[in-house]
Enzyme design. Sequence first.
Site, PDB file in Angstrom:
ATOM      1  N   HIS A 570       8.108   5.425  -7.588  1.00  0.00           N
ATOM      2  CA  HIS A 570       7.571   4.274  -6.863  1.00  0.00           C
ATOM      3  C   HIS A 570       8.161   4.111  -5.473  1.00  0.00           C
ATOM      4  O   HIS A 570       8.021   3.042  -4.879  1.00  0.00           O
ATOM      5  CB  HIS A 570       7.826   2.989  -7.648  1.00  0.00           C
ATOM      6  CG  HIS A 570       6.892   2.769  -8.791  1.00  0.00           C
ATOM      7  ND1 HIS A 570       5.609   2.293  -8.633  1.00  0.00           N
ATOM      8  CD2 HIS A 570       7.048   2.988 -10.125  1.00  0.00           C
ATOM      9  CE1 HIS A 570       5.023   2.206  -9.814  1.00  0.00           C
ATOM     10  NE2 HIS A 570       5.872   2.622 -10.735  1.00  0.00           N
ATOM     11  N   LYS A 762       5.619 -10.915   0.063  1.00  0.00           N
ATOM     12  CA  LYS A 762       6.142  -9.740  -0.628  1.00  0.00           C
ATOM     13  C   LYS A 762       7.659  -9.761  -0.526  1.00  0.00           C
ATOM     14  O   LYS A 762       8.234 -10.586   0.211  1.00  0.00           O
ATOM     15  CB  LYS A 762       5.567  -8.449  -0.052  1.00  0.00           C
ATOM     16  CG  LYS A 762       5.706  -8.315   1.451  1.00  0.00           C
ATOM     17  CD  LYS A 762       4.971  -7.065   1.951  1.00  0.00           C
ATOM     18  CE  LYS A 762       3.469  -7.247   1.907  1.00  0.00           C
ATOM     19  NZ  LYS A 762       2.747  -6.111   1.411  1.00  0.00           N
ATOM     20  N   ARG A 763       8.299  -8.889  -1.245  1.00  0.00           N
ATOM     21  CA  ARG A 763       9.758  -8.784  -1.188  1.00  0.00           C
ATOM     22  C   ARG A 763      10.207  -8.593   0.262  1.00  0.00           C
ATOM     23  O   ARG A 763       9.604  -7.835   1.008  1.00  0.00           O
ATOM     24  CB  ARG A 763      10.180  -7.591  -2.049  1.00  0.00           C
ATOM     25  CG  ARG A 763      11.659  -7.294  -2.095  1.00  0.00           C
ATOM     26  CD  ARG A 763      11.945  -6.297  -3.228  1.00  0.00           C
ATOM     27  NE  ARG A 763      11.109  -5.107  -3.135  1.00  0.00           N
ATOM     28  CZ  ARG A 763      11.491  -3.976  -2.538  1.00  0.00           C
ATOM     29  NH1 ARG A 763      12.670  -3.895  -1.949  1.00  0.00           N
ATOM     30  NH2 ARG A 763      10.687  -2.924  -2.524  1.00  0.00           N
ATOM     31  N   LYS A 768       9.199  -3.350   5.133  1.00  0.00           N
ATOM     32  CA  LYS A 768       7.960  -4.126   5.023  1.00  0.00           C
ATOM     33  C   LYS A 768       7.662  -4.905   6.301  1.00  0.00           C
ATOM     34  O   LYS A 768       6.576  -5.454   6.478  1.00  0.00           O
ATOM     35  CB  LYS A 768       8.031  -5.059   3.816  1.00  0.00           C
ATOM     36  CG  LYS A 768       8.072  -4.299   2.482  1.00  0.00           C
ATOM     37  CD  LYS A 768       8.157  -5.242   1.302  1.00  0.00           C
ATOM     38  CE  LYS A 768       8.235  -4.484  -0.022  1.00  0.00           C
ATOM     39  NZ  LYS A 768       6.973  -3.829  -0.401  1.00  0.00           N
ATOM     40  N   THR A 873       0.399  -3.289  -3.956  1.00  0.00           N
ATOM     41  CA  THR A 873      -0.747  -3.771  -4.741  1.00  0.00           C
ATOM     42  C   THR A 873      -1.238  -5.125  -4.244  1.00  0.00           C
ATOM     43  O   THR A 873      -2.371  -5.504  -4.539  1.00  0.00           O
ATOM     44  CB  THR A 873      -0.394  -3.880  -6.241  1.00  0.00           C
ATOM     45  OG1 THR A 873       0.801  -4.655  -6.393  1.00  0.00           O
ATOM     46  CG2 THR A 873      -0.183  -2.497  -6.844  1.00  0.00           C
ATOM     47  N   LYS A 877      -5.119  -7.009  -4.014  1.00  0.00           N
ATOM     48  CA  LYS A 877      -5.471  -8.353  -4.474  1.00  0.00           C
ATOM     49  C   LYS A 877      -6.153  -9.140  -3.364  1.00  0.00           C
ATOM     50  O   LYS A 877      -7.165  -9.815  -3.591  1.00  0.00           O
ATOM     51  CB  LYS A 877      -4.221  -9.077  -4.955  1.00  0.00           C
ATOM     52  CG  LYS A 877      -3.553  -8.444  -6.154  1.00  0.00           C
ATOM     53  CD  LYS A 877      -2.137  -8.956  -6.340  1.00  0.00           C
ATOM     54  CE  LYS A 877      -1.373  -8.100  -7.330  1.00  0.00           C
ATOM     55  NZ  LYS A 877       0.070  -8.380  -7.327  1.00  0.00           N
TER      56      LYS A 877
END
Length: 1048
Positions: A570, A762-763, A768, A873, A877
């Site tokens: 992952h 998100k985290r 990111k 993911t 969504k």
Amino acid sequence: MPASLSVLSANLAQSVSYSTHAAPLPRSSRTKVACKNAKDRSNARHLGWARGGMTARLGTSSRGAVGLSRKVMRVQSVAGFDAQSTYDEFVGIDNEESDDYTVINIQVESKPGLLHAVTGTIIDLGLVVVKAEKSSDDTAEFDKFYVTDFDNKKVYDNEDLANIKICVAAVIDKVVGSSLPVRPLTEHNVVEAVDEEAEKERTRRSEVLYNLMDTYLKNDIHSIQSSIVNHVEYTIARSRYRFDDFEAYQATALSVRDRLIESWNDTQRHFREKDPKRIYYLSMEFLTGRALLNSAYNLGLKDNYTEALAELGYNMEILAQKERDAALGNGGLGRLAACFLDSMATLNLPAWGYGIRYQYGMFRQTLSEGFQREAPDYWLNFGNPWEIVRPNVTYPIKFYGHVSVHEVNGRSVFRWNAGEQVEAVAYDHPVPGWNTPNVINLRLWSAEPTREFDLESFNTGDYVSAILDKQRAETLSSVLYPDDRTYQGKELRLKQQHFLCSATLQDIIRRYKYGHSTFDAFPDKVALQLNDTHPTIGIPELMRLLMDENGLGWTQSWDITTKVYAFTNHTVLPEALEKWPVELMETLLPRHMQIIYDINWRFLQELRGTLGDDYQTMGKMSIIEEGENKSVRMAHLALVACHTVNGVAAIHSEIIKNEIFKDFYKIMPQKFQNKTNGVTQRRWLAWCNPGISKLLTEKLGTDAWIGELDLVSNLKPHATDPEFQAAWNEAKLQNKQRLAATIKQLTGAEVSTEAMFDIQVKRIHEYKRQLLNVLGAIDRYQRIKGMSPEERKAIVPRVVCIGGKAAPGYELAKRIIKLFNSVAEKVNNDPDVGDLLKLVFIPDYNVSLAEVIVPGADLSQHISTAGTEASGTSNMKFAMNGCLIIGTMDGANVEIAEEIGEENMFIFGAREEEVKTLRQNRMTATVDPRFTSAVNLIRNGYFGWADYFAPIVASVDGSHEGSDYYLLGTDFGAYLDAQQKVDETYQDKAKWTEMSILSAAGCGKFSSDRTIREYAEQIWKVTPCRRPDPLEKRPGLDSADQHVEDGI
């Protein structure tokens, strides 16, 4: 006889045809109820799924008769039943047999649930059942009911007696002549020899137990209400007349769980009977979210429960808010695992999930003066109605100690003499699929001490030692991802991983051995999927269990291990690939370290046959990383032992083949596959976005898209239809209003639904690039400040929301949270800006919040540096719900662009193949001046806290080697240009709406159903095993070997 009683004929006709909506009767009113309610109660008994059987209420005269009159309710005719037909053959009435009672004799073909139905009908006719007698043979039941009227007298009126015959005969005709949903009856195989009498007793006991619960729970409104109120009084021990919303939630959850359990039991029984190959999914995280609405929807009972609760005075949506999110995960890894379980259940796969029952989760995030604060998440304080503790399913888990060798029958046997041992106790969570009777299982392990309390130490005054073992054991399952910056933190993480794997594998082996005497078929019956490197310690643990506990040799054990394990990677970040110090492994898991050394030695011998004397490559591929501090590379262990290794997006799979694991790919290319992630459209579209969901069903003419998401592609021709666009925008507006209300509730900030809702949740991590978002907001703020009032009228108002947790030990990520909140404080309180720009940090982001945020978003940011996000993911969504994406060509964004069209996204930034060169040249590169300006505002303390934010500035300003590793300065200009395009498009409402519809219409590929089908067919080799639909009559007996712990 009152004339009003003659209407019962019509009522009874309906009672054998339709469902009821009657509320439960108060106890004080059970003796005086109008004919309508008598009809409804009869109806509630005869229809729906009931477990009546032999548990009919007999001989309870205290319950009283039912009816307004003390006479028997009068019946003239019954629809569908010929009142003039010869029913004397199976219903008779005798007033001579007893001096005190009228005797109703019934002789009829035996049928589960019949006695319950007949008894209820007699009571509803206004009679008191004083006692009943039953006898039977193999084909028929012979029942006698001793009854009186309301005055405890026999019934003499001939018309009344005729009515009794007609009603009872009609019910018998309906029940015996119909096919009510009957639960399967299993005949136990008896291995040991038993005498004839023992066999008869066993058969008799089995039939009695079966008849007690021969049919399924009813799902009509009345039965649901009764179930809820029963749980209020008998499970929660509250008064049925007074219970608050939380208690109503608990009772409703238990009522839904009852229905899950009976299907779960029968699903597991079916799996045991068919003995298919099963998939076991091992994950440190399962971010399941709330269960009430999801379970009710998947069971097809959402509307029934909503109506049942409304009649009781409760709102189901409000009750659902009382459920705490299960603190069993942190981010995308755990949410993916939960989506996968939903799809496995929906696709009827024989599957189990395995994880840890964390008592406090990762942490509950709060904000204090803009800083993240971590607190325990006490999600289990008031219990969890969805879990089922299995105190009889426990396994010993060993740590520390030493290994001894013994000679047994001429072979060396290794014995691990543990220095510490805890017990793993199973907690089960039923997982329902959609449009299927199958319910699968998520089993979570909780750590308990092998001895609850050291009383001897306590009595001698050593109070600390008395509780030390208990505390040490319970620590194992207390917190998700403990801070591993210290040796103790690393040790606890490794202990957690071994705890999960050892308990799971012992459970799997135990289940397998019920039906198999050797391990020859183990690879044909078991598939094990490792969700990232965390459960990789399960590889040597399986070897240990097979060799040391079950007597297999190395060759057979290794052959089995390499056939059952598959591994999902992952990450593309090398630092995220787990390594454990050899010293730690030798201390904590000494037997496993021996096995890992043996695996590595054999692997290197094989490599030498392929690579010759290329020791450099062999060293890079070795499971053991040499050096001053030797370590075990867990990803390499997985690559060596697993038959398949997969990435989670097309670009990610290419990176792991060509960069991260390129040496392995050259040697064993057949192991590598891609399985692009997906999300369940049920939770993430159908259930969380009812407005859009309704539109989809109406426009597509079917709700089949809930199971086959590819069908949404048929929306594309309607994307420019003005009428459909108007309905689409109205549904989006309702979602935005719900999100705005949630923001106000959580943060106190009031935001306008006229503004664009720009979301990044998100985290929190440097790759990111939440910091890129913050810098973009600073630039927007500067531009607004520099505009005239007239120029500001052309600005598209924005609400920029960020949400997510920073790991407790990740200081820079925590500083980014503080920076965002400091910028928000400045911007939100600037009167020049007003509603043109609002910044909101949403604390403690979780699944339930996402179910509000995702449908309400206009724009979603997925802006990681190309080549750093494995998949993602949340982008799926958002796109699925018609939210437009601004992002880089990274992770699943690449495939989303392929499916919905890059023209329907806002793509910017460097491509993956350019990143390496750009990093090398970052110090000398010229960056957009707007980037420098925004960074300088932070550096110079415009938002305060200049010293605290200095590490952030240093991480991106390109002033030294390695600075701006994630290329924020490089991509900043392109990012702002893409944002400008977003503004221009948003002002063209028709164009924006068209893109929104096309985004949703192009997301068929991103269902987790598609992903799981690919796993099942191409990796696990597992086929669906749907249990027979309970609406279809099952054979009465079969020869399945049903263990006393059936399926457990």
